[in-house]
Motif scaffolding. Structure first.
Motif, mmCIF file in Angstrom:
data_model
loop_
_atom_site.group_PDB
_atom_site.id
_atom_site.type_symbol
_atom_site.label_atom_id
_atom_site.label_comp_id
_atom_site.label_asym_id
_atom_site.label_seq_id
_atom_site.Cartn_x
_atom_site.Cartn_y
_atom_site.Cartn_z
ATOM 1 N N ARG A 96 0.973 -0.953 -0.140
ATOM 2 C CA ARG A 96 -0.172 -0.193 0.206
ATOM 3 C C ARG A 96 0.672 1.509 -0.191
ATOM 4 N N GLY A 97 2.320 0.874 -0.324
ATOM 5 C CA GLY A 97 3.315 2.265 -0.735
ATOM 6 C C GLY A 97 3.816 2.348 0.893
ATOM 7 N N ILE A 98 3.520 1.692 2.263
ATOM 8 C CA ILE A 98 4.023 2.698 3.186
ATOM 9 C C ILE A 98 5.478 1.922 3.529
ATOM 10 N N THR A 99 6.863 2.746 3.502
ATOM 11 C CA THR A 99 7.577 2.284 3.170
ATOM 12 C C THR A 99 8.413 1.751 5.163
ATOM 13 N N ASN A 100 8.352 2.816 5.556
ATOM 14 C CA ASN A 100 8.055 2.705 7.194
ATOM 15 C C ASN A 100 7.370 2.040 7.584
ATOM 16 N N ILE A 101 7.578 0.619 8.371
ATOM 17 C CA ILE A 101 6.872 0.270 8.964
ATOM 18 C C ILE A 101 7.382 -0.538 10.633
ATOM 19 N N VAL A 102 6.150 -0.051 11.368
ATOM 20 C CA VAL A 102 5.910 -0.446 12.337
ATOM 21 C C VAL A 102 5.158 -1.615 12.938
ATOM 22 N N LEU A 103 5.055 -2.453 13.523
ATOM 23 C CA LEU A 103 4.339 -3.294 13.900
ATOM 24 C C LEU A 103 3.908 -3.796 15.187
ATOM 25 N N ARG A 104 2.725 -3.528 15.744
ATOM 26 C CA ARG A 104 2.388 -4.075 17.195
ATOM 27 C C ARG A 104 1.449 -5.557 17.252
#
Length: 125
Positions: A47-55
């Motif tokens: 979806r175009g997100i580059t810096n991904i932080v997942l909880r």
């Protein structure tokens, strides 16, 4: 032959987990699911997100990824719906790619109580 059948069953029935996408302000802005954090990160990257932080929901674990998506030619054996989507993009489709940068553990269950530095993807060493 039975061992191959068991392997197929175990991979097809992997338990899905939910992961919250966290922005740099420490707010949850989306939810993605997958058997592993990488599965959810690929969906976010597509979806175009580059810096991904997942909880990881239900835990205090954070997973950091760098993501990108690029236009690549659609494979010849692609299903019809992919070929139809590729026709709109001159025969190309978006392919997501992610690289895991690291993990961390939240201090508190509530996102707003944690230091904001936890919500930034660390630079690769």
């Amino acid at each position: 032959m039975t061992t191959a059948k068991k392997e197929t069953q175990s991979t097809s029935s992997r338990e899905k987990k939910n992961f919250g996408l966290i922005n740099e302000k420490g707010e949850e802005v989306g939810t993605y699911s997958g058997a592993q954090p990488r599965d959810a990160a690929l969906k976010a990257a597509n979806r175009g997100i580059t810096n991904i932080v997942l909880r990881e929901k239900g835990t205090k674990k954070l997973h950091y990824f760098n993501g990108r998506r690029e236009l690549v030619p659609a494979p010849a054996n692609a299903p019809e719906w992919i070929k139809k989507a590729a026709a709109e993009n001159k025969g190309k489709i978006y392919k997501a790619n992610v690289e895991k940068v690291g993990t961390a553990t939240l201090e508190y269950s509530e996102l707003e109580r944690n230091p904001k530095s936890l919500f930034k993807v660390p630079s690769k060493k």
